[in-house]
Design a protein around this motif. Structure first.
Motif, mmCIF file in Angstrom:
data_model
loop_
_atom_site.group_PDB
_atom_site.id
_atom_site.type_symbol
_atom_site.label_atom_id
_atom_site.label_comp_id
_atom_site.label_asym_id
_atom_site.label_seq_id
_atom_site.Cartn_x
_atom_site.Cartn_y
_atom_site.Cartn_z
ATOM 1 N N UNK A 282 41.273 48.391 31.039
ATOM 2 C CA UNK A 282 41.590 49.577 30.238
ATOM 3 C C UNK A 282 41.167 49.356 28.788
ATOM 4 N N UNK A 283 41.284 50.417 27.986
ATOM 5 C CA UNK A 283 40.942 50.320 26.560
ATOM 6 C C UNK A 283 41.952 49.459 25.830
ATOM 7 N N UNK A 284 41.502 48.780 24.797
ATOM 8 C CA UNK A 284 42.386 47.934 23.996
ATOM 9 C C UNK A 284 43.332 48.793 23.150
ATOM 10 N N UNK A 285 44.385 48.158 22.670
ATOM 11 C CA UNK A 285 45.442 48.861 21.938
ATOM 12 C C UNK A 285 45.290 48.647 20.424
ATOM 13 N N UNK A 286 45.473 49.734 19.653
ATOM 14 C CA UNK A 286 45.560 49.639 18.194
ATOM 15 C C UNK A 286 44.262 49.370 17.473
ATOM 16 N N UNK A 287 43.131 49.839 17.996
ATOM 17 C CA UNK A 287 41.839 49.664 17.307
ATOM 18 C C UNK A 287 41.139 51.027 17.167
ATOM 19 N N UNK A 288 41.833 51.968 16.599
ATOM 20 C CA UNK A 288 41.304 53.336 16.517
ATOM 21 C C UNK A 288 40.131 53.534 15.588
ATOM 22 N N UNK A 289 39.763 52.564 14.764
ATOM 23 C CA UNK A 289 38.674 52.738 13.804
ATOM 24 C C UNK A 289 37.478 51.838 14.121
ATOM 25 N N UNK A 290 37.240 51.615 15.400
ATOM 26 C CA UNK A 290 36.145 50.736 15.814
ATOM 27 C C UNK A 290 35.052 51.482 16.552
ATOM 28 N N UNK A 291 34.954 52.798 16.332
ATOM 29 C CA UNK A 291 33.884 53.566 16.961
ATOM 30 C C UNK A 291 33.947 53.527 18.466
ATOM 31 N N UNK A 292 32.763 53.325 19.062
ATOM 32 C CA UNK A 292 32.681 53.321 20.524
ATOM 33 C C UNK A 292 33.436 52.163 21.160
ATOM 34 N N UNK A 293 33.733 51.152 20.357
ATOM 35 C CA UNK A 293 34.430 49.983 20.902
ATOM 36 C C UNK A 293 35.902 50.272 21.208
ATOM 37 N N UNK A 294 36.390 51.373 20.699
ATOM 38 C CA UNK A 294 37.802 51.683 20.973
ATOM 39 C C UNK A 294 38.046 52.034 22.437
ATOM 40 N N UNK A 295 37.005 52.523 23.109
ATOM 41 C CA UNK A 295 37.167 52.959 24.494
ATOM 42 C C UNK A 295 36.624 51.965 25.512
ATOM 43 N N UNK A 296 36.046 50.896 25.049
ATOM 44 C CA UNK A 296 35.506 49.929 26.015
ATOM 45 C C UNK A 296 36.648 49.264 26.785
ATOM 46 N N UNK A 297 36.496 49.135 28.107
ATOM 47 C CA UNK A 297 37.581 48.562 28.940
ATOM 48 C C UNK A 297 37.659 47.043 28.820
ATOM 49 N N UNK A 298 38.177 46.577 27.703
ATOM 50 C CA UNK A 298 38.251 45.140 27.449
ATOM 51 C C UNK A 298 39.700 44.620 27.426
ATOM 52 N N UNK A 299 40.629 45.453 27.870
ATOM 53 C CA UNK A 299 42.017 44.999 28.066
ATOM 54 C C UNK A 299 42.250 44.864 29.565
ATOM 55 N N UNK A 300 42.851 43.774 29.969
ATOM 56 C CA UNK A 300 43.043 43.486 31.392
ATOM 57 C C UNK A 300 44.514 43.166 31.658
ATOM 58 N N UNK A 301 45.037 43.776 32.697
ATOM 59 C CA UNK A 301 46.427 43.474 33.055
ATOM 60 C C UNK A 301 46.635 43.555 34.557
ATOM 61 N N UNK A 302 47.711 42.946 35.010
ATOM 62 C CA UNK A 302 48.043 42.900 36.435
ATOM 63 C C UNK A 302 48.676 44.226 36.833
ATOM 64 N N UNK A 303 48.043 44.912 37.770
ATOM 65 C CA UNK A 303 48.561 46.210 38.196
ATOM 66 C C UNK A 303 49.932 46.059 38.858
ATOM 67 N N UNK A 304 50.857 46.945 38.454
ATOM 68 C CA UNK A 304 52.194 46.940 39.035
ATOM 69 C C UNK A 304 53.159 45.970 38.380
#
Length: 328
Positions: A282-304
């Protein structure tokens, strides 16, 4: 005349008394014959035939002989019934579960584990166990369930964007496995670990508490700035990058330490699971001023996992769709 008759009668009686008498031995049915050589009874007369029997009309064997035979039979019976003595077996050393040896712990992750690209390392961290040993010897443990990858100079959301190096971000340019701890909002700490590639690192966002929960709770209560006095729930202890630093007493003093060698904090192999959990990107948290990098799926977590800081429903739906073959 009477004397002559008496003498003749005496002579005839004397001759009859000298005749040999035949003695017949009858078998003793009360005792079975011995398997060994025949023995002659002590009261048998010389010249009589003795083959393990006693003479007819004779008295039984002496009492002492019978007692001896009885003792012999009892001894033989006891020998058959008594188990043979065997030396006690030598048991191996038994280790008590209450005196755990450091060698019994899961293997500590070494330098080679951290020498991976940021994205690969961020995924590899999931499921591993972060250990924090306090000054009094207390060990706190938590399983990593959420991470974020920062790719280095090209990443507009990274502190190393553009390749700039400062005393603050120096840990990002050191060897893989180096800790990078920084302060946000002037009061909270965040824990990063450098990866392969200059200026690249992985942020640890959330842990599942495993050991030392009460100590974590006390540390969180003493360090958090909130005025609310309610007791923290278990899922609130490490569900965020600053929360886990509070719960594990991690501060700026850990900056630039080597996680593969440090004595106060290290990483252990997580327990093996038969079914690997799905990983959400998913997208990373708290980086709203990084242009296109704000939406890159570079956050990873265990589903559930209930320990994750923020759940991304859209990303989870996309993962479910791709798993079911709906996306090409």
């Amino acid at each position: 005349m009477h004397s002559r008759r008496g003498a003749g009668l005496s002579a005839r009686l004397g001759r009859r008394a000298l005749k040999p008498v035949s003695v017949t031995l009858s078998p003793d049915t009360s005792q079975p014959p011995s398997p060994g050589p025949a023995r002659r009874p002590g009261n048998a007369r010389a010249g009589s035939r003795v083959t393990g029997y006693r003479e007819t009309g004779q008295m039984p064997a002496p009492l002492s002989r019978k007692i001896g035979q009885k003792k012999q039979r009892l001894a033989e019976s006891e020998q058959q019934q008594s188990p043979k003595e065997t030396p006690p077996s030598t048991l191996g050393l038994q280790r008590s579960i209450y005196f755990s040896n450091p060698e019994d712990r899961p293997a500590r992750l070494g330098p080679e584990f951290f020498d991976q690209p940021a994205v690969t390392l961020a995924r590899a961290f999931l499921g591993q166990v972060l250990v924090r040993r306090l000054a009094d010897g207390t060990e706190l443990r938590g399983r990593i369930v959420e991470t974020e990858a920062y790719l280095g100079p090209e990443d507009e959301a990274a502190h190393s964007r553009g390749g700039r190096q400062t005393p603050r971000n120096r840990g990002m340019f050191m060897k893989p496995g180096t800790l990078y701890v920084y302060i946000i909002y002037g009061m909270y700490f965040c824990l990063n670990i450098s990866s392969q590639g200059a200026g690249a690192c992985v942020l640890l966002r959330a842990l599942e508490p495993l050991e030392g929960l009460e100590t974590m709770r006390q540390l969180r209560n003493s360090l958090r700035k909130s005025t609310v006095s309610r007791s923290l729930k278990d899922r609130e202890l490490c569900s965020g990058p600053s929360k886990l630093c509070q719960a594990l007493a991690i501060d700026k003093s850990f900056d630039q330490r080597d996680l593969a060698q440090d004595e106060a904090m290290w990483l252990e192999h997580g327990p093996l699971e038969s079914n690997s959990p799905a990983v959400v990107a998913a997208a990373r948290i708290g980086i709203g001023h990084a242009g296109e990098w704000t939406q890159k799926p570079l956050r990873f977590y265990v589903q559930g996992s209930p320990w994750v800081s923020v759940v991304d429903r859209v990303a989870e739906q996309m993962l479910s769709a791709s798993t079911n073959g709906l996306l090409w």
